[in-house]
Design an enzyme around this catalytic site. Structure first.
Site, PDB file in Angstrom:
ATOM      1  N   ASP A 145       1.401  -1.504  -4.022  1.00 22.60           N
ATOM      2  CA  ASP A 145       2.646  -1.537  -3.357  1.00 22.60           C
ATOM      3  C   ASP A 145       3.580  -2.730  -4.002  1.00 22.60           C
ATOM      4  OD1 ASP A 145       4.619  -0.725  -1.621  1.00 22.60           O
ATOM      5  OD2 ASP A 145       3.706  -1.556   0.033  1.00 22.60           O
TER       6      ASP A 145
ATOM      7  N   ALA B  76       7.906   5.862   1.494  1.00 21.82           N
ATOM      8  CA  ALA B  76       7.571   6.968   0.780  1.00 21.82           C
ATOM      9  C   ALA B  76       6.263   7.732   1.000  1.00 21.82           C
ATOM     10  CB  ALA B  76       7.224   6.186  -0.631  1.00 21.82           C
TER      11      ALA B  76
ATOM     12  N   ASP C 164       4.717  -8.806  -0.174  1.00 20.60           N
ATOM     13  CA  ASP C 164       4.353  -8.081   1.120  1.00 20.60           C
ATOM     14  C   ASP C 164       2.786  -7.871   1.019  1.00 20.60           C
ATOM     15  OD1 ASP C 164       4.344  -6.567   3.370  1.00 20.60           O
ATOM     16  OD2 ASP C 164       4.497  -4.604   2.327  1.00 20.60           O
TER      17      ASP C 164
ATOM     18  N   ILE D 114      -1.763  11.512   0.683  1.00 19.65           N
ATOM     19  CA  ILE D 114      -2.657  10.490   0.941  1.00 19.65           C
ATOM     20  C   ILE D 114      -2.382   9.567   2.014  1.00 19.65           C
ATOM     21  CG2 ILE D 114      -4.062   8.385  -0.149  1.00 19.65           C
ATOM     22  CD1 ILE D 114      -3.411   9.362  -3.050  1.00 19.65           C
TER      23      ILE D 114
HETATM   24  N1  LIG Z   1      -2.520   4.257  -6.846  1.00 20.51           N
HETATM   25  C1  LIG Z   1      -3.104   4.858  -5.765  1.00 20.51           C
HETATM   26  N2  LIG Z   1      -4.253   5.270  -5.696  1.00 20.51           N
HETATM   27  C2  LIG Z   1      -4.790   5.809  -4.558  1.00 20.51           C
HETATM   28  N3  LIG Z   1      -4.205   5.531  -3.313  1.00 20.51           N
HETATM   29  C3  LIG Z   1      -2.955   4.930  -3.325  1.00 20.51           C
HETATM   30  C4  LIG Z   1      -2.254   4.638  -4.339  1.00 20.51           C
HETATM   31  N4  LIG Z   1      -1.056   4.061  -4.127  1.00 20.51           N
HETATM   32  C5  LIG Z   1      -1.009   4.038  -3.034  1.00 20.51           C
HETATM   33  N5  LIG Z   1      -2.154   4.510  -2.413  1.00 20.51           N
HETATM   34  C6  LIG Z   1      -2.495   4.843  -0.885  1.00 20.51           C
HETATM   35  O1  LIG Z   1      -1.110   4.900  -0.187  1.00 20.51           O
HETATM   36  C7  LIG Z   1      -0.989   4.077   0.896  1.00 20.51           C
HETATM   37  C8  LIG Z   1       0.561   3.753   0.680  1.00 20.51           C
HETATM   38  O2  LIG Z   1       0.972   3.118  -0.459  1.00 20.51           O
HETATM   39  P1  LIG Z   1       2.038   2.217  -0.618  1.00 20.51           P
HETATM   40  O3  LIG Z   1       1.507   0.858   0.253  1.00 20.51           O
HETATM   41  O4  LIG Z   1       2.255   2.090  -2.145  1.00 20.51           O
HETATM   42  O5  LIG Z   1       3.384   2.948   0.027  1.00 20.51           O
HETATM   43  P2  LIG Z   1       4.157   2.650   1.067  1.00 20.51           P
HETATM   44  O6  LIG Z   1       5.099   3.830   1.325  1.00 20.51           O
HETATM   45  O7  LIG Z   1       5.285   1.564   0.730  1.00 20.51           O
HETATM   46  O8  LIG Z   1       3.206   2.222   2.348  1.00 20.51           O
HETATM   47  P3  LIG Z   1       3.657   1.290   3.457  1.00 20.51           P
HETATM   48  O9  LIG Z   1       5.008   1.952   4.075  1.00 20.51           O
HETATM   49  O10 LIG Z   1       2.606   1.660   4.574  1.00 20.51           O
HETATM   50  O11 LIG Z   1       3.811   0.037   3.143  1.00 20.51           O
HETATM   51  C9  LIG Z   1      -1.906   2.870   0.573  1.00 20.51           C
HETATM   52  O12 LIG Z   1      -2.301   2.192   1.432  1.00 20.51           O
HETATM   53  C10 LIG Z   1      -2.932   3.706  -0.171  1.00 20.51           C
HETATM   54  O13 LIG Z   1      -3.835   3.922   0.741  1.00 20.51           O
END
Ligand SMILES: Nc1ncnc2c1ncn2[C@@H]1O[C@H](COP(=O)(O)OP(=O)(O)OP(=O)(O)O)[C@@H](O)[C@H]1O
Length: 285
Positions: A234, A91, A217, A85
């Site tokens: 997040d 991550a 954040d 996604i």
């Molecule tokens: N539970 C969920 N259901 C659907 N989509 C999700 C979910 N969790 C995360 N996502 C998707 O994945 C993206 C990244 O998630 P998240 O911000 O938790 O990860 P991250 O690695 O910390 O990202 P970043 O480095 O961009 O901050 C979100 O913007 C969203 O589009």
């Protein structure tokens, strides 16, 4: 259990006869089970490594990560993987089929994570003391922290994805989306009623703070609009009220949120939002 695995019945004291006495039958059986498990794990590893959806992300899947995924499959939390996604700095998030519903599987990179940053958010959190400087331990604590924060936020009445399971560097949670498509972020969604959206976000921030957490954040990029509902995501870096920088993080979160809603035409200010949150909550209880 013993029947299922073909183990000897310990209640059965009948002597198997002299010719068997030198053979440790239970050991042989345990070896057979271990070999079968290894074989199945190897097959799982090959399947994952060959599958198209994981091709771009081979670096994530060291053997320990594969073992964590395998355990989640064995425990029934994940039945089949969908595609990625999103791939962020810490991550990669995948969609997957869980126990009859779609789930989101967030796999943290042990190697690529900016663990210095992570340590800053863990300092002063009484739940994660004595971690030291070991990078792997920090990332693993981080994943557990995200799981714990999701639980705490839900308990406080904040709409976040329901946490389902955590295994090493892998977090399984409720998939936020509409008909298999991931929900857009607040930044991408078209808001019909920004006033109401602002009030909901403000109330979620208050509830979070009241439960002793600051997101740290928060912005329009970490709020999803799923089936007409706003959902905060997040929360891995969310800190407790005791964190030395929690005040600064709250100020920043409020500034981000206010500036997004200003662009949506509302007359709101970060300092007023923070004041309202502080006045209407009591995080020390
Ligand atoms: N539970 C969920 N259901 C659907 N989509 C999700 C979910 N969790 C995360 N996502 C998707 O994945 C993206 C990244 O998630 P998240 O911000 O938790 O990860 P991250 O690695 O910390 O990202 P970043 O480095 O961009 O901050 C979100 O913007 C969203 O589009």
């Amino acid at each position: 259990m013993s029947e299922e695995y073909g183990l000897l019945d310990p209640e059965n004291t009948e002597s198997p006869g002299d010719e068997w006495e030198e053979i440790d039958v239970s050991d042989t059986e345990a070896d057979r089970i271990a070999r079968k498990r290894d074989r199945e794990f190897n097959q799982f590893r090959e399947r994952v490594k060959d599958s198209d959806q994981f091709k771009v992300e081979q670096s994530v899947f060291d053997d320990a990560t594969l073992a964590a995924l395998y355990k989640l499959v064995q425990d029934g939390y994940v039945q089949a993987f969908g595609g990625p996604i999103s791939s962020g700095k810490e991550a990669t998030v995948y969609s997957a089929l869980g126990e009859e519903v779609e789930v989101a599987v967030k796999i943290y990179r042990i190697n690529a994570s900016d663990f210095r940053d992570m340590r800053e958010y863990l300092v002063g959190d009484p739940r994660f003391e004595e971690l030291g400087g070991d990078k792997k331990r920090i990332v693993l604590a981080w994943v557990r922290k995200e799981y714990a924060n999701l639980k705490r936020a839900r308990k406080a009445g904040v709409r976040v994805p329901e946490p389902i399971a955590v295994q090493r560097n892998v977090l399984v949670m409720e998939f936020m989306g509409n008909d298999g498509r991931r929900a857009p972020t607040l930044a991408d969604a078209r808001l019909e009623n920004p006033e109401t959206a602002y009030e909901v976000v403000r109330e979620y921030m208050r509830r979070l703070f009241d439960s002793g957490l600051v997101h740290g954040d928060l912005s329009e990029y970490n709020i999803l609009v799923s089936n007409g509902e706003l959902c905060i995501i997040d929360v891995g870096q969310a800190v407790t009220y005791h964190h030395p920088n929690s005040g600064e993080f709250l100020t920043r979160d409020c500034a981000n949120i206010a500036s997004f809603f200003q662009r949506e035409g509302l007359e709101v200010r970060g300092d007023e939002l923070e004041e309202w949150i502080r006045e209407n909550s009591n995080p020390e209880t």
